[in-house]
Design a protein around this motif. Sequence first.
Motif, PDB file in Angstrom:
ATOM      1  N   ARG A 156      -0.193  -7.961   7.266  1.00 19.66           N
ATOM      2  CA  ARG A 156      -1.255  -7.798   6.874  1.00 19.66           C
ATOM      3  C   ARG A 156      -1.366  -7.282   5.386  1.00 19.66           C
ATOM      4  O   ARG A 156      -1.996  -7.985   4.552  1.00 19.66           O
ATOM      5  CB  ARG A 156      -2.368  -6.793   7.732  1.00 19.66           C
ATOM      6  N   ILE A 157      -0.375  -6.538   5.019  1.00 16.36           N
ATOM      7  CA  ILE A 157      -0.190  -5.968   3.662  1.00 16.36           C
ATOM      8  C   ILE A 157       0.342  -7.349   2.778  1.00 16.36           C
ATOM      9  O   ILE A 157      -0.191  -7.587   1.795  1.00 16.36           O
ATOM     10  CB  ILE A 157       1.045  -4.816   3.486  1.00 16.36           C
ATOM     11  N   LEU A 158       1.272  -8.078   3.292  1.00 16.11           N
ATOM     12  CA  LEU A 158       1.598  -9.114   2.578  1.00 16.11           C
ATOM     13  C   LEU A 158       0.314 -10.256   2.386  1.00 16.11           C
ATOM     14  O   LEU A 158       0.450 -10.899   1.432  1.00 16.11           O
ATOM     15  CB  LEU A 158       2.881  -9.929   3.397  1.00 16.11           C
ATOM     16  N   GLU A 159      -0.399 -10.371   3.504  1.00 19.18           N
ATOM     17  CA  GLU A 159      -1.454 -11.416   3.341  1.00 19.18           C
ATOM     18  C   GLU A 159      -2.362 -10.702   1.975  1.00 19.18           C
ATOM     19  O   GLU A 159      -2.842 -11.799   1.189  1.00 19.18           O
ATOM     20  CB  GLU A 159      -2.104 -11.189   4.398  1.00 19.18           C
ATOM     21  N   GLY A 160      -2.512  -9.505   2.199  1.00 21.58           N
ATOM     22  CA  GLY A 160      -3.499  -9.124   0.774  1.00 21.58           C
ATOM     23  C   GLY A 160      -2.687  -9.155  -0.486  1.00 21.58           C
ATOM     24  O   GLY A 160      -3.291  -9.568  -1.369  1.00 21.58           O
ATOM     25  N   ILE A 161      -1.443  -8.975  -0.522  1.00 20.22           N
ATOM     26  CA  ILE A 161      -0.566  -9.259  -1.737  1.00 20.22           C
ATOM     27  C   ILE A 161      -0.634 -11.085  -2.076  1.00 20.22           C
ATOM     28  O   ILE A 161      -0.861 -11.345  -3.149  1.00 20.22           O
ATOM     29  CB  ILE A 161       0.829  -8.871  -1.675  1.00 20.22           C
ATOM     30  N   GLN A 162      -0.504 -11.762  -1.030  1.00 23.21           N
ATOM     31  CA  GLN A 162      -0.752 -13.208  -1.327  1.00 23.21           C
ATOM     32  C   GLN A 162      -1.740 -13.712  -1.777  1.00 23.21           C
ATOM     33  O   GLN A 162      -1.981 -14.549  -2.639  1.00 23.21           O
ATOM     34  CB  GLN A 162      -0.105 -13.758  -0.180  1.00 23.21           C
ATOM     35  N   LYS A 163      -2.945 -12.668  -1.456  1.00 18.61           N
ATOM     36  CA  LYS A 163      -4.273 -13.185  -2.012  1.00 18.61           C
ATOM     37  C   LYS A 163      -4.775 -12.765  -3.455  1.00 18.61           C
ATOM     38  O   LYS A 163      -5.600 -12.897  -4.021  1.00 18.61           O
ATOM     39  CB  LYS A 163      -5.388 -12.529  -0.886  1.00 18.61           C
ATOM     40  N   GLY A 164      -3.618 -11.873  -3.920  1.00 21.21           N
ATOM     41  CA  GLY A 164      -3.897 -11.437  -5.026  1.00 21.21           C
ATOM     42  C   GLY A 164      -3.648  -9.874  -5.626  1.00 21.21           C
ATOM     43  O   GLY A 164      -3.600  -9.528  -6.736  1.00 21.21           O
ATOM     44  N   ALA A 165      -3.749  -9.189  -4.552  1.00 16.76           N
ATOM     45  CA  ALA A 165      -3.143  -7.468  -4.601  1.00 16.76           C
ATOM     46  C   ALA A 165      -1.887  -7.616  -5.479  1.00 16.76           C
ATOM     47  O   ALA A 165      -1.064  -8.046  -5.082  1.00 16.76           O
ATOM     48  CB  ALA A 165      -3.291  -6.840  -3.351  1.00 16.76           C
ATOM     49  N   ILE A 166      -1.917  -6.508  -6.390  1.00 13.97           N
ATOM     50  CA  ILE A 166      -0.656  -6.324  -7.100  1.00 13.97           C
ATOM     51  C   ILE A 166       0.174  -4.953  -6.571  1.00 13.97           C
ATOM     52  O   ILE A 166       1.206  -4.546  -7.245  1.00 13.97           O
ATOM     53  CB  ILE A 166      -0.704  -6.220  -8.602  1.00 13.97           C
ATOM     54  N   GLY A 167      -0.597  -4.332  -5.838  1.00 11.91           N
ATOM     55  CA  GLY A 167       0.181  -3.131  -4.996  1.00 11.91           C
ATOM     56  C   GLY A 167      -0.412  -2.659  -4.085  1.00 11.91           C
ATOM     57  O   GLY A 167      -1.702  -3.107  -3.419  1.00 11.91           O
ATOM     58  N   TYR A 168       0.034  -1.453  -3.530  1.00  9.76           N
ATOM     59  CA  TYR A 168      -0.422  -0.965  -2.172  1.00  9.76           C
ATOM     60  C   TYR A 168      -0.372   0.763  -2.390  1.00  9.76           C
ATOM     61  O   TYR A 168       0.810   1.306  -2.568  1.00  9.76           O
ATOM     62  CB  TYR A 168       0.298  -1.409  -1.092  1.00  9.76           C
ATOM     63  N   ILE A 169      -1.501   1.407  -1.947  1.00  7.08           N
ATOM     64  CA  ILE A 169      -1.521   2.778  -1.985  1.00  7.08           C
ATOM     65  C   ILE A 169      -2.153   3.253  -0.711  1.00  7.08           C
ATOM     66  O   ILE A 169      -2.952   2.715  -0.229  1.00  7.08           O
ATOM     67  CB  ILE A 169      -2.070   3.737  -3.183  1.00  7.08           C
ATOM     68  N   PHE A 170      -1.655   4.637  -0.055  1.00 10.01           N
ATOM     69  CA  PHE A 170      -2.152   5.073   0.986  1.00 10.01           C
ATOM     70  C   PHE A 170      -3.602   5.931   0.791  1.00 10.01           C
ATOM     71  O   PHE A 170      -3.676   6.534  -0.284  1.00 10.01           O
ATOM     72  CB  PHE A 170      -1.430   6.142   1.619  1.00 10.01           C
ATOM     73  N   LYS A 171      -4.415   5.690   1.765  1.00  7.32           N
ATOM     74  CA  LYS A 171      -5.747   6.410   1.431  1.00  7.32           C
ATOM     75  C   LYS A 171      -5.546   7.843   1.360  1.00  7.32           C
ATOM     76  O   LYS A 171      -6.463   8.259   0.729  1.00  7.32           O
ATOM     77  CB  LYS A 171      -6.504   6.341   2.761  1.00  7.32           C
ATOM     78  N   ASN A 172      -4.675   8.332   2.058  1.00 10.89           N
ATOM     79  CA  ASN A 172      -4.394   9.835   1.992  1.00 10.89           C
ATOM     80  C   ASN A 172      -3.379  10.375   0.796  1.00 10.89           C
ATOM     81  O   ASN A 172      -3.128  11.607   0.920  1.00 10.89           O
ATOM     82  CB  ASN A 172      -3.905  10.299   3.448  1.00 10.89           C
ATOM     83  N   ASP A 173      -3.349   9.550  -0.117  1.00 14.44           N
ATOM     84  CA  ASP A 173      -2.493   9.901  -1.468  1.00 14.44           C
ATOM     85  C   ASP A 173      -3.304  10.823  -2.169  1.00 14.44           C
ATOM     86  O   ASP A 173      -4.514  10.821  -1.950  1.00 14.44           O
ATOM     87  CB  ASP A 173      -2.218   8.855  -2.209  1.00 14.44           C
ATOM     88  N   THR A 174      -2.558  11.803  -2.797  1.00 15.12           N
ATOM     89  CA  THR A 174      -3.260  12.599  -3.451  1.00 15.12           C
ATOM     90  C   THR A 174      -3.998  11.970  -4.874  1.00 15.12           C
ATOM     91  O   THR A 174      -3.800  10.994  -5.184  1.00 15.12           O
ATOM     92  CB  THR A 174      -2.228  13.553  -4.190  1.00 15.12           C
TER      93      THR A 174
END
Length: 239
Positions: A89-107
């Motif tokens: 699912r993450i790769l699908e989001g990147i293939q659709k145009g996302a340039i990165g990924y962060i967690f919701k619970n990141d500071t």
Amino acid sequence: MIRVLLLEDNRTLNKRIVDILNGWDFVETVYSALSVSEFDRMVDRDNIDIFLSDLGLPDGCGADCIQTFCDKHPNGRAIIISSNTDGGRILEGIQKGAIGYIFKNDTSFEIIAAIKIALRGESPISPAIAHFMIKHLMALSEAEAEAEAEAEAEAEAEAEAEAAHTVETQATPLVENPLTPREHEVLVAISKGLTYVETASVLGMSKNTVPVHIRNIFVKLQASNRSEAVYEAQVMGIL
């Protein structure tokens, strides 16, 4: 100053991220959407610089929203913000145009740092997700290697069977043809401009087997590409 659009269906998390963004003096405006339908009403607003998108939404697909945002805001930056660790699912989001990924619970520091990285045109990836991505890519590589090995074995088996059949039915060939009948069929197909997928469909074989036959054809005809293979075959009078 930047404008940020957030798509997050969990109200508590949505408010937390909005508060983090509003606390950053570099942010001019934060648009907050709790659903895909709300996103659709906000995405046409002018000059949205950053889009933070969840992946799992009750009324639609976050990856599709990423593609919509990127189409409407070619100069914007889309970042997946999710707790989902599904590499596919993450790769699908990147293939659709996302340039990165962060967690919701990141500071708050990590979220702001990720946006800064994205604004520089680089790709922010949360260290916590790197392990899951590597495992997913390794699994894909293993699956591709297995498929290629199976295709090569299938091609070799076909070649052996066809060679034996040729010896039995054509003791004195009219034309010296180094290709097996199956390889010859593949050559004829690609000489007509068919793609590998189309060739596989027409000849009723696996799409993974076609490239193996192509490599064998190139070796036997001493060609480095499709055009050379067709030319050499025509010179030899086998095409």
